[in-house]
Structures are given as C-alpha cells and as structure tokens.
Design a protein around this motif. Structure first.
Motif, PDB file in Angstrom:
ATOM      1  N   GLY A   1     118.337  23.560  24.699  1.00 43.16           N
ATOM      2  CA  GLY A   1     117.394  22.986  24.843  1.00 43.16           C
ATOM      3  C   GLY A   1     116.241  23.775  25.012  1.00 43.16           C
ATOM      4  N   GLN A   2     116.530  24.656  25.461  1.00 45.33           N
ATOM      5  CA  GLN A   2     115.595  26.314  25.844  1.00 45.33           C
ATOM      6  C   GLN A   2     115.213  27.247  24.909  1.00 45.33           C
ATOM      7  OE1 GLN A   2     117.702  28.469  28.980  1.00 45.33           O
ATOM      8  NE2 GLN A   2     116.922  27.227  30.449  1.00 45.33           N
TER       9      GLN A   2
ATOM     10  N   SER B   1     120.061  18.719  35.164  1.00 50.18           N
ATOM     11  CA  SER B   1     120.496  19.807  35.420  1.00 50.18           C
ATOM     12  C   SER B   1     119.516  20.356  36.080  1.00 50.18           C
ATOM     13  CB  SER B   1     120.869  20.360  34.176  1.00 50.18           C
ATOM     14  OG  SER B   1     119.360  21.311  33.159  1.00 50.18           O
TER      15      SER B   1
ATOM     16  N   PHE C   1     115.277  22.831  35.821  1.00 50.75           N
ATOM     17  CA  PHE C   1     115.388  22.276  34.231  1.00 50.75           C
ATOM     18  C   PHE C   1     113.888  21.874  34.328  1.00 50.75           C
ATOM     19  CE2 PHE C   1     112.712  18.739  31.730  1.00 50.75           C
ATOM     20  CZ  PHE C   1     113.249  19.034  30.198  1.00 50.75           C
TER      21      PHE C   1
ATOM     22  N   GLU D   1     126.610  19.718  24.152  1.00 51.76           N
ATOM     23  CA  GLU D   1     126.839  19.239  25.533  1.00 51.76           C
ATOM     24  C   GLU D   1     128.076  18.687  25.918  1.00 51.76           C
ATOM     25  OE1 GLU D   1     123.023  15.179  24.912  1.00 51.76           O
ATOM     26  OE2 GLU D   1     125.918  14.737  24.464  1.00 51.76           O
TER      27      GLU D   1
ATOM     28  N   ARG E   1     128.675  22.703  27.492  1.00 56.36           N
ATOM     29  CA  ARG E   1     128.015  23.352  28.676  1.00 56.36           C
ATOM     30  C   ARG E   1     126.807  23.903  28.028  1.00 56.36           C
ATOM     31  NH1 ARG E   1     130.968  20.120  29.879  1.00 56.36           N
ATOM     32  NH2 ARG E   1     132.338  19.643  32.329  1.00 56.36           N
TER      33      ARG E   1
ATOM     34  N   ILE F   1     123.875  22.890  26.047  1.00 60.91           N
ATOM     35  CA  ILE F   1     122.699  22.306  25.969  1.00 60.91           C
ATOM     36  C   ILE F   1     121.422  22.847  26.320  1.00 60.91           C
ATOM     37  CG2 ILE F   1     124.084  20.613  28.204  1.00 60.91           C
ATOM     38  CD1 ILE F   1     122.007  19.591  24.105  1.00 60.91           C
ATOM     39  N   VAL F   2     122.191  23.656  28.101  1.00 59.79           N
ATOM     40  CA  VAL F   2     120.514  23.586  28.284  1.00 59.79           C
ATOM     41  C   VAL F   2     119.724  24.890  27.729  1.00 59.79           C
ATOM     42  CG1 VAL F   2     119.512  25.135  30.774  1.00 59.79           C
ATOM     43  CG2 VAL F   2     121.730  22.613  30.518  1.00 59.79           C
ATOM     44  N   LYS F   3     120.955  25.723  27.580  1.00 54.86           N
ATOM     45  CA  LYS F   3     120.274  27.000  26.644  1.00 54.86           C
ATOM     46  C   LYS F   3     119.315  26.519  25.028  1.00 54.86           C
ATOM     47  CE  LYS F   3     123.292  30.629  27.961  1.00 54.86           C
ATOM     48  NZ  LYS F   3     124.604  31.938  27.675  1.00 54.86           N
TER      49      LYS F   3
ATOM     50  N   GLU G   1     120.738  17.954  30.145  1.00 56.25           N
ATOM     51  CA  GLU G   1     119.513  18.586  30.058  1.00 56.25           C
ATOM     52  C   GLU G   1     118.949  18.622  30.944  1.00 56.25           C
ATOM     53  OE1 GLU G   1     116.069  21.841  27.810  1.00 56.25           O
ATOM     54  OE2 GLU G   1     117.288  19.798  26.204  1.00 56.25           O
TER      55      GLU G   1
ATOM     56  N   VAL H   1     115.034  15.855  24.834  1.00 54.89           N
ATOM     57  CA  VAL H   1     115.463  16.658  25.773  1.00 54.89           C
ATOM     58  C   VAL H   1     116.734  15.729  26.035  1.00 54.89           C
ATOM     59  CG1 VAL H   1     115.649  16.746  28.092  1.00 54.89           C
ATOM     60  CG2 VAL H   1     113.579  17.014  26.433  1.00 54.89           C
ATOM     61  N   SER H   2     117.918  16.154  26.170  1.00 50.06           N
ATOM     62  CA  SER H   2     118.713  15.969  26.144  1.00 50.06           C
ATOM     63  C   SER H   2     119.277  15.302  27.578  1.00 50.06           C
ATOM     64  CB  SER H   2     120.674  16.999  25.921  1.00 50.06           C
ATOM     65  OG  SER H   2     121.842  16.244  27.258  1.00 50.06           O
TER      66      SER H   2
END
Length: 761
Positions: free
Chosen positions: A564-565, A599, A602, A555, A558, A560-562, A596, A592-593
């Motif tokens: 989470g996916q 964003s 999402f 987090e 930055r 965290i999105v990758k 995320e 799920v954060s």
C-alpha cells in the motif's frame, strides 16, 4: 536395703560424675582432685608411720593417739566432701588445717624435741599454697614464722643445741626460710600454671564454641566447601552431611551439558566456575553450581582442588517453572509461539530421515464471537479447544500442538508421508473445533480453516510451513470450514500462491509493480474528473497476475502495508508529474486495504508520503470497502475522521456487495459512494434494479455525497446512470486502465448515439 541401694546408687553417680569430669577439667574439678590426692596421700603416709611405730612398740596411747584419730577423721571427711561441689571449700579447709593441727599438738606435747614435727610444720605452707586461696596461704605462713620465733626464741627453756652450741635463733630463722620457700614453691607454680591453664581452657572453650558454631553453620549453609587431593579423595569437607574420605566421583554426577568443560578443566589443571551438577551426600541430593581452583604443593606439583558447591536447587526449580511458563500459553495450556520456534529449530537441525507433518488451524470468524458474546466467551471457547487439543497430544505419540496467536494453532507430528493419516488427523482437529462448546447458558458453534502439509524430498520444514499456511488461506477462500491437504493439483495451485508470496516483496522493492490509471468522468459534462490508480504486476513466470490475487496474497502474508505504501507513493508521484505536464488538476483515487488502514501508523505513513511527494491532500481520495470498515465502526469512524481532517477524501468502494446498512452508512464519514458494477448489469433488464439505482442516487443527495457508477461498459448502462442522476462514472466505455502517459486531459466525447441518449435523459 532400699537405703543401701540408694546410697550405692548415689555414690556410683558421684564417681561416675567424677570420671566424666576427667574428660572435662575445669578449676573446680582440679581442686577436687587435689583435695582427694593430698588427703589420700597424707592418710597413707600417717598410717604407714603409725603402723611402723606400733610394730616397734613405740606408739604411746594417749593424747597424741586421739589427735591422730581426729586427723584421720578430718581427712576422710575432706575426701567425702570433695566429691560435692557445694562443700569444696570445707574439704579444702579440713585438709589444710588437719596436718598443721596434728603437728602443733605434737610440738606442744613434746616441746622443741619434736624436731620432725617442726620440720614438717615448716613444709605445711606448701599444701595451703596449693589448695587454699593466696591470702589464706600468706596469712598462715606469716603466722607460722611468728610462731617459730616466739616459740623457740621467746619462751624460756625451749632451746635448740647443736654440738654444744645454742642454735635456737639460727634454727628459728632456718624454719622461717623453709616456711617461706614452701609457700612460694606452691604459690608461684600455681599462679603460673593457673594462668596457663586459664589460657588453655579459654582457648579450648573458644575452639569448642567455634566447632559448635561451624557445625551449626554447616547444617544451615547452602554451600559445600571441599578440598580434594590429587587422588580424588575429599580431605576436608564443610557443609551439611559427611563426605570426608570419599572419592569425589561418588558425590557429584550429572554434569548436564557442561561435562566437557569440567573434564577439560580437570585435564589441564585449570580453574572452572559455575558448572552445574548434582551433589549426593548421604540421603541428601541437591542441584549445585561448582566453582573450583587447583591447589599445588610447595614444589609446584598438583595437589588437588578446592571446590565450592553452591546449592541452586530452588533457583533451578524456579528456572524450570519459568521456562515452562515461558513456553506455555496460559489460556489454553498448549505450547506457545516461543516453544513452536524452538521445536521448529530443533527439527530442522535433526539429521535423521523422519518427516514432519504440519497442520495449521485458523478459526473462522472468531472475532465475531468476541464481538457478539464478549471476550470472556471467546476465552472460554479457546480454553476448551486447548483441552481437546491436549487430549490429542496425549493420545498420539510425536504430536505437538501450539497456539501461535489469538485464533491460530499449529500442530507438528513426527511421521512418515501418509496422506490418508495426515488428512485423518486434520479432520480430527476440524471435528474438535466443530463440536459444540457448552457454556453456562448457551452453546457456541465454531469452525476452522485447516491446512496440512508434510516434509519430504526437496521439501524443507520451512517450505512445509509455508505450504500449510497457504492451504489455510485456500480453505478460507472456499468459505472456511475446510481441510486442505497439500497434494496433487491443490499442491500445484498452492505452489503458485507461495511463489507469488515469495516474489511479491522483491517486486515491491524493485519497482516491478506498475500503476495503471482508469479515468473518471463527469456524467453530465463529460469532463475528466479524476483517475483511479490500479496496481498491475507482470510476474516473470506466471505473467500478468490479477490484482485481486496478489493483493489477497499480500494481505495473508502481512506485506499489504508495504504494498500500500508503494502504490500510494508511486501514484502520487506519477499523477503529480502528469498534472505538471498538462497544467490540469485531477482527483487521484487510490485503493486502500482494510487491513492497511486499520494498521498502526497508517495515518503517519499517509501524511509522510504526501509531504515527501508534494501531492496536494485535497486532490487525494482513498477508496475503502464495506468489508473492512464495518467490522469495527468506532475505530473506523475515528480513523476516517482523522484522515479527512488532513484534507484527504474518503470514497466507499463496491457499495452494495457487503453489509450495505443504511444506519452504518449514515454514521461513516465519507465523501463519495461508488456503486458496484453488479447493480448496473442487473438494471439494464430489471425495472426494479433501475428504481434501486434512483434510490441510491437519492440517498447520495440526502447525505450530500457524490454517487459514482463503476463498470460502465455499454451506452445503455450510461443512459441508466444519467437517468438515475449519478454525478460521475467510470468503466471500459470511457477507457481501460493504462499508464498515466496515455491519459488525455480532454473531455470524454460520446459516440454518435450519444445525442439521442442525451435527449432521452
């Protein structure tokens, strides 16, 4: 005396005007000069003849003397009038008629014997042709021819005899020819020279007009045109100021970074263009852009350069202003991220031994300030901080302060490694933030998490920036309002954090992060209801890393999105493969954060992964936390509604550890509530906590959502969950997280004491 003085002054003025006119000849001035010249020449000639006749006692006093006197008077008047432009025609008439009148009088008085008078009268058309208009000279010449023929041939007694023969007609014819020739001798050259004069005068006027026009252009122009010979001397110059004859080195200076291009062009006699410099001409100094082309002699030898220097002063000043604006944050007046990147690049390219201290400043809970008091208050607070930080810049040499984002700042200081000084400076920034900010009707208190680090041996600026940033998150993890200096044990801990952050991206790309699954069972029946997917990472250096640690680092970095996916895609694939193998459908819960789910993109990513993997949306449930979703209820509600419209369920995880507001809970679109294990730990020994569990279960019934108990580790906890009426449970009592291959489709079987618990339930 006064009249005499005025007369002398007027006369002097006329002669001064005449002298001035010699430098500015025109048709009128030429006629004035001709009148003066002819009149003065005739006066001198007549005076000389009369004086010689008087000396020879051969000048009779009579009618002819009166005529001569009148002639002198007319010629003098003509000279006087010639100085006046308005009476020029009268002066010409006096000159042209005075001599013919004098000669006619002599002829009439002496008859044909006045041979000299007849000859001179025949030459008089020359003067008229020279001074008078063409029609007047022509008319006078014709009249004179008629007079000759009538006077000599027509009147009786007037005969011209040569050597005993009467030559009157021949004489009249000869005098007529002399008259015509005399007139033509004046008229033809006058016409020719007049045309030539008119042409030359017109050319002179055009040249004068062009010079005046070019002089005005030069004054108004923004360019300078120069021709410089092979010796460096300006031979031709066009533009404001005067520089002809100067050496070009005295005109141009400060070629900025393009000096080498200019000198290379000079050395190779090559053209150059758009080279910036300063041009100084007299008191004028301007910024110019020069373009030059070499000039060569006919034999091919170098002759110099023709140069155009274009004035770009206003453009350059505008560029400087734009550059300042591009490098400046308008709200705080500090340098912005673009300026920060340039400063970092410049410092990285330096070869000296100076070190750079980095101080990262992140305001704590700044979003809450905007939410509570509005963005205007937030902007005012940032502007005040910018003012305080700029005071630091002015007071501390080598310090640069930048605003990197909404509530993020960074300071770079050229210094040597001095932990005490760097920590002192970080404390100064902290004190500047902590100091209350007074507004119109209130006082704003703020705090900041600050991390500091310094370059050194084997510590690059890029690495130092990472360490300072990691120190900021270390300060936030301690509750904020802290200053962390990367030194000693802290630096060791931060190095671990940085290593994990650096290796996390590679672990995601290489598939090193594995998924374990913890079963979720129906409390009443013991049937397997679903699984919760949990990420596990075995680091090659630090071993197994707790999910809370690397997720928090993800987090902060930055990434965290990758992450989470990756976890969602892998969990869907593995769960679907398990269901196909065992022929059973189970609910898949994936954490799920908050960062995320809030964003951009999402929802699109979620739907794309479901389509890619083929996992049924109705069997997927996303677990969210209170911490993230209650910060912006409107956005959260919209996002969750959209997710549920596509068939994906929503579960509120760790209920009771965050805000736990019933009003907020009622408006949030969720399908399940997962109660945190801390409630169960307390409920075993606390009757009040047991009642609270029952109350939570009742709330679930009212809201028509399932209540799931987390962290069930003992049979006593399971008994309390059953008594409270919870629908589902998970925990170590049912099974630890493990690879999905170890998950069994069978129901959970209670231990031997389970019947007693069931009876007591």
């Amino acid at each position: 005396m006064e009249d005499g003085g005025r007369s002398e002054s007027a006369s002097a003025g006329r002669w001064k005007s005449l002298r001035w006119s010699l430098r500015h000849l025109n048709h009128t001035r030429v006629q004035q000069l001709l009148v003066l010249f002819c009149a003065s020449a005739i006066i001198i000639t007549m005076a000389s003849i009369i004086l010689s006749m008087i000396a020879a006692d051969n000048y009779p006093l009579g009618v002819m003397a009166v005529v001569d006197a009148a002639t002198f008077a007319c010629l003098g008047a003509a000279m006087l009038l010639a100085t006046q432009k308005r009476t020029l025609s009268l002066s010409i008439l006096l000159v042209c008629m005075s001599i013919p009148t004098n000669l006619m009088a002599e002829i009439l008085l002496h008859g044909a014997g006045a041979w000299i008078g007849l000859m001179l009268l025949g030459l008089s058309p020359f003067m008229l042709g020279l001074l008078a208009p063409l029609w007047m000279a022509s008319l006078y010449s014709v009249g004179l021819i008629v007079f000759y023929n009538y006077y000599l041939a027509g009147l009786p007694g007037e005969a011209v005899v040569f050597t005993g023969r009467d030559e009157t007609y021949l004489t009249a014819m000869a005098l007529s020819i002399i008259t015509v020739a005399s007139a033509l001798a004046a008229i033809l050259p006058k016409k020719i020279t007049g045309a030539a004069y008119a042409s030359l005068n017109q050319a002179a006027q055009k040249e004068s007009t062009l010079k005046e026009r070019y002089a005005q252009y030069a004054t108004l122009a923004s360019d300078w045109h120069l021709e410089i010979n092979e010796f460096g001397i300006v031979t031709d110059f066009f533009g404001p100021g005067h520089a002809a004859g100067c050496n070009w080195k005295t005109l141009f200076y400060d070629w900025e970074e393009q000096a080498h291009i200019f000198h290379e062009a000079l050395a190779s006699r090559a053209p150059y263009e758009k080279i910036r410099a300063y041009l100084r001409v007299g008191d004028l100094s301007r910024r110019v852009e020069c373009t030059g082309h070499p000039v060569f002699h006919p034999d091919g030898s170098f002759a110099g350069y023709r140069v155009i220097a274009h004035d770009i002063t206003d453009k350059a000043e505008a560029e400087e202003k734009l550059k300042v604006l591009a490098m400046c944050d308008r709200l705080t007046g500090l340098k912005n991220r673009h300026a920060f990147n340039e400063s970092v690049e410049a410092r990285q390219s330096q070869t000296d031994d100076e070190e750079t201290a980095v101080i990262c400043i992140d305001l704590d809970n700044f979003k809450n300030l905007n939410d509570r008091q509005g963005h205007e208050s937030g902007d005012a607070a940032l502007a005040e901080l910018g003012l305080r930080f700029r005071e630091f810049e002015e007071a501390i040499p080598g310090l640069e302060v930048f605003r990197l984002g909404g509530d993020e700042f960074c300071a770079l200081l050229t210094t040597r490694w001095d932990p005490e000084r760097i920590h002192w400076l970080a404390e100064q920034f902290a004190e500047a933030v902590f100091r209350p900010i007074r507004m119109e009707d209130r006082v704003v208190d703020m705090a900041a998490s600050i991390g500091a680090a310094c370059t050194g041996p084997n510590k690059t600026l890029a690495n130092t920036l990472e360490r300072a940033d990691a120190a900021v998150y270390e300060a936030k993890s301690l509750g904020g309002g802290q200053c962390i200096l990367c030194a000693g044990e802290i630096e060791v801990r931060l190095e671990r954090r940085l290593a994990i952050r650096r290796d996390l991206a590679a672990a995601i790309a290489n598939g090193d992060i594995r998924m374990h699954y913890q079963p979720i069972f129906e409390v009443r029946t013991g049937a397997l209801s679903g699984v919760e997917a949990l990420a596990r990472w075995a680091h090659p250096v630090y071993g197994n890393i707790a999910p809370d640690e690397f997720i928090t680092i993800a987090e902060s970095s930055r990434s965290i999105v990758k992450l989470g996916q990756y976890t969602l895609r892998r969990a869907c694939n593995e769960a679907l493969a398990w269901m196909n193998t065992h022929g059973a459908a189970i609910q898949l819960n994936v954490n799920v954060s908050p960062m995320e789910i809030m964003s951009e993109g999402f929802i699109d990513s979620l739907l794309a992964i479901l389509e890619e993997t083929g996992f049924p949306a109705k069997l997927l449930e996303l677990e969210i936390t209170e911490r993230g979703m209650f910060e912006d209820m409107d956005v959260s509600r919209t996002r969750l509604d959209t997710i549920r419209e596509h068939g994906v369920g929503i579960s509120l995880d760790d209920f009771g550890t965050g805000y736990s507001s019933l009003s907020r809970l009622e408006t949030l679109p969720i399908d399940r509530i997962k109660v945190d294990r801390s409630f169960l730990t307390q409920a075993v020994e606390s009757r009040r906590a047991q009642k609270l569990l029952a109350l939570i279960s009742g709330i679930g019934g009212i809201m028509d959502v399932d209540i799931v108990a987390e962290g069930i580790e003992t049979e006593d906890q399971l008994r309390l969950v059953r008594l409270a009426g919870f629908a589902k449970a998970q925990g170590y009592l049912f099974g630890r997280p493990a690879p999905i291959s170890e998950l069994r489709a069978a129901n959970w079987k209670p231990m031997e004491s389970e019947p007693a618990l069931r009876q007591s339930a």
